[in-house]
Design an enzyme around this catalytic site. Sequence first.
Site, mmCIF file in Angstrom:
data_model
loop_
_atom_site.group_PDB
_atom_site.id
_atom_site.type_symbol
_atom_site.label_atom_id
_atom_site.label_comp_id
_atom_site.label_asym_id
_atom_site.label_seq_id
_atom_site.Cartn_x
_atom_site.Cartn_y
_atom_site.Cartn_z
ATOM 1 N N ASP A 137 -29.168 -32.290 21.589
ATOM 2 C CA ASP A 137 -30.308 -33.219 22.001
ATOM 3 C C ASP A 137 -31.612 -32.998 20.938
ATOM 4 O O ASP A 137 -31.642 -31.844 20.401
ATOM 5 C CB ASP A 137 -31.002 -32.994 23.353
ATOM 6 C CG ASP A 137 -30.146 -33.538 24.651
ATOM 7 O OD1 ASP A 137 -29.404 -34.523 24.446
ATOM 8 O OD2 ASP A 137 -30.042 -32.815 25.603
ATOM 9 N N ASP A 155 -27.843 -40.641 25.120
ATOM 10 C CA ASP A 155 -28.659 -40.769 26.220
ATOM 11 C C ASP A 155 -29.357 -42.161 26.190
ATOM 12 O O ASP A 155 -29.438 -42.911 27.055
ATOM 13 C CB ASP A 155 -29.631 -39.696 26.309
ATOM 14 C CG ASP A 155 -28.907 -38.392 26.566
ATOM 15 O OD1 ASP A 155 -27.794 -38.285 26.779
ATOM 16 O OD2 ASP A 155 -29.549 -37.320 26.339
#
Length: 174
Positions: free
Chosen positions: A121, A137
């Site tokens: 991330d 995401d």
Amino acid sequence: MKKKVFWLLGDAILAAFLIWFDQFTKHLAILHLKGQNAYVVLKDVFELDYLENRGSAFGMFQNKKVFLLLTGVLFMALMLYLLIKTPAKKRFLPIHIVASCIVAGGMGNMIDRFVLGYVVDFFSFILIHYPVFNVADIYIVVATILMAILLIFVYKEEELQFLWSKKKESKEKE
């Protein structure tokens, strides 16, 4: 039948491109952000900050790799079922696109989990203290919202009978 195969091939090509783009951005994050201080894009609002997420959304299920992989496989199977059952008609193109985006997002994160043991991330909205996230995401969240809008406001219940009908579809017409 040829038309259906053509549409499913289109779904696969779209998903493959989106997976490639997700993996490319994560590769860039590993190369340029890992081990570095956060890169400030907008002061006190948005940063690029490398994070190894060993859980799922919002950090839930930390270090539950097998559970997350199995859940991902089941969810991918559900999305693939939806793509296979959805008619190859222009009317249902939005469902094909949105489901392909959800598949791509799920696969992008599953690849990370399987290969690396965690999900990379790197987008961080510090203004609202939102969890750090990635391109996959974004695919999942935006496409899921769009799918809900399509299913609630665009398609009538009778148009979605193909999802639970056991009848063979007759020749599809444009």
